[in-house]
Design a protein around this motif. Structure first.
Motif, PDB file in Angstrom:
ATOM      1  N   VAL A  38       0.652  -1.355  -0.178  1.00 25.98           N
ATOM      2  CA  VAL A  38       0.226   0.141  -0.064  1.00 25.98           C
ATOM      3  C   VAL A  38       0.817   1.228   0.080  1.00 25.98           C
ATOM      4  O   VAL A  38       1.079   1.779   1.330  1.00 25.98           O
ATOM      5  CB  VAL A  38      -0.925   0.094   1.197  1.00 25.98           C
ATOM      6  N   SER A  39       0.790   2.143  -0.797  1.00 28.17           N
ATOM      7  CA  SER A  39       1.424   3.349  -1.795  1.00 28.17           C
ATOM      8  C   SER A  39       1.638   4.288  -0.454  1.00 28.17           C
ATOM      9  O   SER A  39       0.232   4.547  -0.429  1.00 28.17           O
ATOM     10  CB  SER A  39       1.651   3.600  -2.616  1.00 28.17           C
ATOM     11  N   SER A  40       2.386   4.663   0.716  1.00 24.98           N
ATOM     12  CA  SER A  40       2.456   5.930   0.912  1.00 24.98           C
ATOM     13  C   SER A  40       0.932   5.735   1.780  1.00 24.98           C
ATOM     14  O   SER A  40       0.236   7.374   2.005  1.00 24.98           O
ATOM     15  CB  SER A  40       2.161   7.512  -0.209  1.00 24.98           C
ATOM     16  N   SER A  41       0.991   5.505   2.834  1.00 20.90           N
ATOM     17  CA  SER A  41      -0.136   4.907   4.056  1.00 20.90           C
ATOM     18  C   SER A  41       0.002   4.541   5.311  1.00 20.90           C
ATOM     19  O   SER A  41       1.085   3.706   5.240  1.00 20.90           O
ATOM     20  CB  SER A  41      -1.038   4.232   3.002  1.00 20.90           C
ATOM     21  N   SER A  42       0.008   5.395   6.857  1.00 21.23           N
ATOM     22  CA  SER A  42       0.593   4.970   7.914  1.00 21.23           C
ATOM     23  C   SER A  42      -0.946   4.380   8.541  1.00 21.23           C
ATOM     24  O   SER A  42      -1.106   3.741   9.547  1.00 21.23           O
ATOM     25  CB  SER A  42       1.095   6.128   8.655  1.00 21.23           C
ATOM     26  N   SER A  43      -2.098   4.054   8.064  1.00 18.89           N
ATOM     27  CA  SER A  43      -2.895   3.011   7.939  1.00 18.89           C
ATOM     28  C   SER A  43      -3.531   2.619   6.919  1.00 18.89           C
ATOM     29  O   SER A  43      -5.183   2.857   5.893  1.00 18.89           O
ATOM     30  CB  SER A  43      -4.701   4.472   8.187  1.00 18.89           C
ATOM     31  N   PRO A  44      -2.451   1.366   6.526  1.00 21.37           N
ATOM     32  CA  PRO A  44      -3.058   0.667   4.747  1.00 21.37           C
ATOM     33  C   PRO A  44      -4.384  -0.365   5.736  1.00 21.37           C
ATOM     34  O   PRO A  44      -4.405  -0.519   6.488  1.00 21.37           O
ATOM     35  CB  PRO A  44      -2.031   0.303   4.562  1.00 21.37           C
ATOM     36  N   VAL A  45      -5.214  -0.844   4.229  1.00 20.30           N
ATOM     37  CA  VAL A  45      -6.121  -1.292   4.772  1.00 20.30           C
ATOM     38  C   VAL A  45      -5.795  -2.610   3.514  1.00 20.30           C
ATOM     39  O   VAL A  45      -6.122  -2.324   1.921  1.00 20.30           O
ATOM     40  CB  VAL A  45      -7.472  -0.760   4.026  1.00 20.30           C
ATOM     41  N   TRP A  46      -5.942  -3.647   3.866  1.00 17.48           N
ATOM     42  CA  TRP A  46      -5.407  -4.712   3.164  1.00 17.48           C
ATOM     43  C   TRP A  46      -6.499  -5.902   2.941  1.00 17.48           C
ATOM     44  O   TRP A  46      -6.033  -6.041   1.597  1.00 17.48           O
ATOM     45  CB  TRP A  46      -4.009  -5.901   3.263  1.00 17.48           C
ATOM     46  N   ASN A  47      -7.190  -6.415   3.780  1.00 14.71           N
ATOM     47  CA  ASN A  47      -8.970  -7.499   3.474  1.00 14.71           C
ATOM     48  C   ASN A  47      -7.515  -8.858   2.929  1.00 14.71           C
ATOM     49  O   ASN A  47      -8.692  -8.700   1.771  1.00 14.71           O
ATOM     50  CB  ASN A  47      -9.360  -6.610   3.146  1.00 14.71           C
ATOM     51  N   GLU A  48      -6.719  -9.278   2.710  1.00 17.42           N
ATOM     52  CA  GLU A  48      -6.357 -10.045   1.816  1.00 17.42           C
ATOM     53  C   GLU A  48      -5.910 -11.445   3.108  1.00 17.42           C
ATOM     54  O   GLU A  48      -5.480 -11.381   4.388  1.00 17.42           O
ATOM     55  CB  GLU A  48      -4.733  -9.854   1.663  1.00 17.42           C
ATOM     56  N   GLN A  49      -6.102 -12.147   2.369  1.00 15.80           N
ATOM     57  CA  GLN A  49      -5.564 -13.611   3.096  1.00 15.80           C
ATOM     58  C   GLN A  49      -4.232 -14.441   2.553  1.00 15.80           C
ATOM     59  O   GLN A  49      -3.873 -14.430   1.601  1.00 15.80           O
ATOM     60  CB  GLN A  49      -6.841 -14.609   2.965  1.00 15.80           C
ATOM     61  N   ILE A  50      -3.644 -15.481   3.458  1.00 15.60           N
ATOM     62  CA  ILE A  50      -2.249 -16.250   3.409  1.00 15.60           C
ATOM     63  C   ILE A  50      -2.455 -17.425   3.796  1.00 15.60           C
ATOM     64  O   ILE A  50      -2.954 -17.684   4.783  1.00 15.60           O
ATOM     65  CB  ILE A  50      -1.295 -15.559   3.482  1.00 15.60           C
ATOM     66  N   SER A  51      -1.731 -18.757   3.451  1.00 20.58           N
ATOM     67  CA  SER A  51      -2.553 -19.412   3.272  1.00 20.58           C
ATOM     68  C   SER A  51      -1.213 -20.447   3.473  1.00 20.58           C
ATOM     69  O   SER A  51      -0.303 -20.248   2.158  1.00 20.58           O
ATOM     70  CB  SER A  51      -3.595 -20.241   2.826  1.00 20.58           C
ATOM     71  N   PHE A  52      -0.882 -21.261   4.052  1.00 22.67           N
ATOM     72  CA  PHE A  52      -0.392 -22.215   3.950  1.00 22.67           C
ATOM     73  C   PHE A  52      -0.516 -23.197   4.329  1.00 22.67           C
ATOM     74  O   PHE A  52      -1.213 -23.802   5.175  1.00 22.67           O
ATOM     75  CB  PHE A  52       1.011 -21.993   5.346  1.00 22.67           C
ATOM     76  N   ILE A  53      -0.392 -24.765   3.314  1.00 27.56           N
ATOM     77  CA  ILE A  53      -0.119 -26.198   3.680  1.00 27.56           C
ATOM     78  C   ILE A  53       0.874 -26.665   4.272  1.00 27.56           C
ATOM     79  O   ILE A  53       1.748 -27.043   4.312  1.00 27.56           O
ATOM     80  CB  ILE A  53      -0.622 -26.706   2.948  1.00 27.56           C
ATOM     81  N   GLU A  54       0.559 -27.512   6.160  1.00 26.85           N
ATOM     82  CA  GLU A  54       1.193 -27.756   7.039  1.00 26.85           C
ATOM     83  C   GLU A  54       0.728 -29.320   7.045  1.00 26.85           C
ATOM     84  O   GLU A  54      -0.883 -29.176   7.743  1.00 26.85           O
ATOM     85  CB  GLU A  54       2.264 -27.122   7.951  1.00 26.85           C
ATOM     86  N   GLN A  55       1.639 -29.728   7.924  1.00 28.16           N
ATOM     87  CA  GLN A  55       1.115 -31.694   9.053  1.00 28.16           C
ATOM     88  C   GLN A  55       1.171 -30.583  10.007  1.00 28.16           C
ATOM     89  O   GLN A  55       1.299 -30.001  10.297  1.00 28.16           O
ATOM     90  CB  GLN A  55       2.324 -32.178   8.798  1.00 28.16           C
ATOM     91  N   PHE A  56      -0.611 -31.807  10.741  1.00 26.53           N
ATOM     92  CA  PHE A  56      -0.976 -31.185  11.802  1.00 26.53           C
ATOM     93  C   PHE A  56      -0.626 -32.464  12.802  1.00 26.53           C
ATOM     94  O   PHE A  56      -1.056 -33.526  12.426  1.00 26.53           O
ATOM     95  CB  PHE A  56      -2.536 -30.454  11.869  1.00 26.53           C
ATOM     96  N   PRO A  57      -0.427 -32.109  14.419  1.00 27.96           N
ATOM     97  CA  PRO A  57       0.488 -30.900  14.566  1.00 27.96           C
ATOM     98  C   PRO A  57       1.575 -29.706  13.889  1.00 27.96           C
ATOM     99  O   PRO A  57       2.686 -31.367  13.877  1.00 27.96           O
ATOM    100  CB  PRO A  57       0.312 -30.996  16.126  1.00 27.96           C
ATOM    101  N   PRO A  58       1.903 -29.302  13.526  1.00 29.99           N
ATOM    102  CA  PRO A  58       2.963 -28.589  13.002  1.00 29.99           C
ATOM    103  C   PRO A  58       4.252 -28.617  13.463  1.00 29.99           C
ATOM    104  O   PRO A  58       4.616 -28.909  15.342  1.00 29.99           O
ATOM    105  CB  PRO A  58       2.984 -27.384  13.128  1.00 29.99           C
ATOM    106  N   LEU A  59       5.848 -29.148  13.363  1.00 26.11           N
ATOM    107  CA  LEU A  59       6.627 -29.062  14.265  1.00 26.11           C
ATOM    108  C   LEU A  59       7.573 -27.389  14.283  1.00 26.11           C
ATOM    109  O   LEU A  59       8.896 -27.372  14.159  1.00 26.11           O
ATOM    110  CB  LEU A  59       7.411 -30.533  13.312  1.00 26.11           C
ATOM    111  N   ALA A  60       6.604 -26.489  13.923  1.00 25.84           N
ATOM    112  CA  ALA A  60       7.185 -24.877  14.274  1.00 25.84           C
ATOM    113  C   ALA A  60       6.124 -25.005  15.076  1.00 25.84           C
ATOM    114  O   ALA A  60       5.056 -24.547  15.263  1.00 25.84           O
ATOM    115  CB  ALA A  60       6.782 -23.900  12.871  1.00 25.84           C
ATOM    116  N   ARG A  61       6.600 -23.352  16.212  1.00 23.05           N
ATOM    117  CA  ARG A  61       5.737 -23.357  17.087  1.00 23.05           C
ATOM    118  C   ARG A  61       5.151 -21.428  17.198  1.00 23.05           C
ATOM    119  O   ARG A  61       4.573 -21.675  17.593  1.00 23.05           O
ATOM    120  CB  ARG A  61       6.718 -23.262  18.453  1.00 23.05           C
TER     121      ARG A  61
END
Length: 521
Positions: free
Chosen positions: A438-461
């Motif tokens: 987001v260009s030139s903003s101190s109060s940005p709005v994204w409304n986006e999702q980031i997804s990861f595929i990993e085994q459960f339970p994960p071996l990352a804390r």
């Protein structure tokens, strides 16, 4: 106008190598001689950029330290960016500052230099290096010369004279300060000097830090990750040539290739060394991948992968797993089961710790039960279900706007009031995702999702959520927040999976209207 830099020394250098320093100002670079040394490199070299144009307060001097190599490319140990704002006001800076690495983290390497700013004659007068200001009994008179400054008998008054100079300097560049404020700042400076760190409002490129803040800054430590690849069993495939590729953070190594076997034997040891804070290192992922190697590298076939973060390994007894079987899986084929097993020993040691062998099991036989000796925390089986982890990034408020300074000159848009282009970067289990910028903003709005595929339970804390500025000089981290699975989930029988929000999280980093050289990051 001209500036002169006296590069004195660089301390806390790692190992023994050929060192070289490059100093850059306005696109013109000076290089030191190549010096072979160990921990301390003493240069005592002078460099000068001659008269050409008026200097601007938002300009910087860049100091880069390299390890030289005649075979490989030179390795950057760290960089220091010095703002010339205080040099323009005071005429002279004495600095002892730590270098920052490529991730903008403070290192233990310190550079000591002296910077002198010589203005145009008539613009600010001709200043001598021995000139200083001293207040007389009369409030209206100033003495410019101290004849006893270099006299050894007058060294006892050096501290009082330096304090008086700083007080007069603040009076020249500030307005509205009271005597009580000056006394508070002097007390704070005294506290900092008592901790063997010299940082003052006029001699440092950063605002001074209190002793309490300095104590909370994570320390860079030496860590060693040892991985011993013993053998592999039950690898899928026919007439394969397996090899194990290991990645820890950004470092990569691999075993030899065994020909035409599904049960290769290696017994190869790999050591990875890191100079990091514990919080940063423990989020790094140890990744072991098995490939069927062929003559051409791009024809290699992926068999399976095993991932575990360093924090999980360090939390085990004796800080490691010893002679355990790592189950392999294929993220590209989530419906398939285990692709084979790799027997390995993993350990994480800090400097001064010794590798203990009390927990080593006896030598394994051919018929050893793999399922009872898995390289997994207790209670986890070889086959874990695959799950989708989704992080929703909605908006942010109150991000630092940054002062005009360097960013204004680079953007050539002095009418701008916000000089950050924020985006969010999410790291989880060795995977990384980013939002849009987001260009030139101190109060940005994204409304986006980031997804990861990993085994459960994960071996990352933890999941790391970091707000960065897409800057012209390179992306700068504004603030970081961690989501710990132990705090947002309940693994008990009547518990719940990892769930958080939607909700606001407090980000602690650079304050609003901060400068590029701010240490609060």
């Amino acid at each position: 106008m001209s500036i002169t830099v006296n590069l004195k020394r660089i301390s806390n250098l790692p190992g023994r190598s050929d060192r070289k320093v490059e100093l850059t100002f306005r696109g013109f670079s000076h290089k030191t001689r190549v010096l072979q040394c160990e921990n301390v490199a003493v240069f005592n070299q002078h460099f000068r950029w001659p008269h050409y144009g008026n200097i601007m307060k938002d300009e910087v001097l860049c100091v880069s330290v390299y390890n030289m190599s005649k075979v490989f490319s030179n390795r950057l140990l760290g960089k220091l960016v010095v703002s010339l704002q205080h040099a323009v006001l005071t005429g002279r800076l004495l600095l002892r500052e730590p270098l920052t690495d490529v991730n903008y983290s403070l290192t233990e390497i310190y550079v000591e230099l002296e910077l002198v700013y010589n203005p145009l004659q008539g613009a600010a007068g001709g200043w001598d290096g021995q000139d200083f200001l001293k207040r007389q009994d009369s409030q209206s008179s100033l003495v410019i010369r101290n004849l006893g400054y270099d006299d050894p008998e007058s060294q006892s008054d050096a501290e009082a004279l330096e304090r008086e100079t700083r007080r007069i300097g603040r009076a020249l560049v500030r307005t509205g300060d009271t005597e009580e404020d000056d006394q508070d700042e002097d007390d704070e400076i005294t506290d900092i000097e008592a901790s063997n760190i010299t940082l003052t409002p006029l001699l440092s490129r950063s605002r001074p830090l209190s002793r309490h803040v300095l104590a909370t800054i994570p320390r860079v430590q030496s860590f060693q990750v040892n991985i011993n690849i013993l053998e592999a069993q039950k690898l899928v495939g026919v007439n394969i040539n397996p090899a194990v590729f290991i990645r820890v953070g950004n470092q990569k190594k691999h075993t030899s290739t065994q020909k035409s076997t599904n049960c290769p034997f290696y017994n190869e040891n790999f050591m990875f060394e890191f100079q990091e804070t514990a919080d940063i290192l423990f989020d790094q992922v140890i990744e072991m991948k098995v490939f069927h190697r062929r003559t051409l590298a791009f024809l290699m076939t992926h068999i399976g992968t095993f991932k575990i973060d360093i924090a999980t390994v360090y939390s085990q007894p004796d800080h490691g797993f010893f002679q355990k079987w790592a189950p392999l899986s294929d993220p590209g084929d989530t419906r398939a089961g285990v692709k084979g097993y790799v027997k390995a020993s993993l350990s994480v040691l800090m400097r001064g710790e010794a590798l203990t062998t009390s927990s080593l099991p006896p030598a394994s036989g051919v018929n050893q039960d793999i399922d009872k000796n898995l390289l997994l925390p207790k209670g986890l089986g070889a086959e874990r279900p695959w799950a989708r982890f989704t992080v929703g990034v909605y908006r942010a408020e109150g991000l630092p706007t940054m002062e005009a300074g360097i960013l204004a000159s680079l953007s050539k848009a002095s009418d701008r009031k916000v000089f950050i282009n924020p985006y969010v970067q999410v790291d989880f289990a060795g995977q990384q995702g980013e939002t849009s910028v987001v260009s030139s903003s101190s109060s940005p709005v994204w409304n986006e999702q980031i997804s990861f595929i990993e085994q459960f339970p994960p071996l990352a804390r933890r999941i790391r959520v970091q707000v960065l500025d897409d800057a012209a000089l390179g992306d700068v981290a504004l603030a970081t927040h961690f989501l710990d699975f132990e705090q947002i989930s309940d693994p008990t029988r009547n518990g719940f999976n990892a769930t958080f929000g939607p909700g606001w999280v407090n980000l602690y980093g650079s304050p609003q209207n901060s400068t590029l050289g701010d240490v609060h990051q």
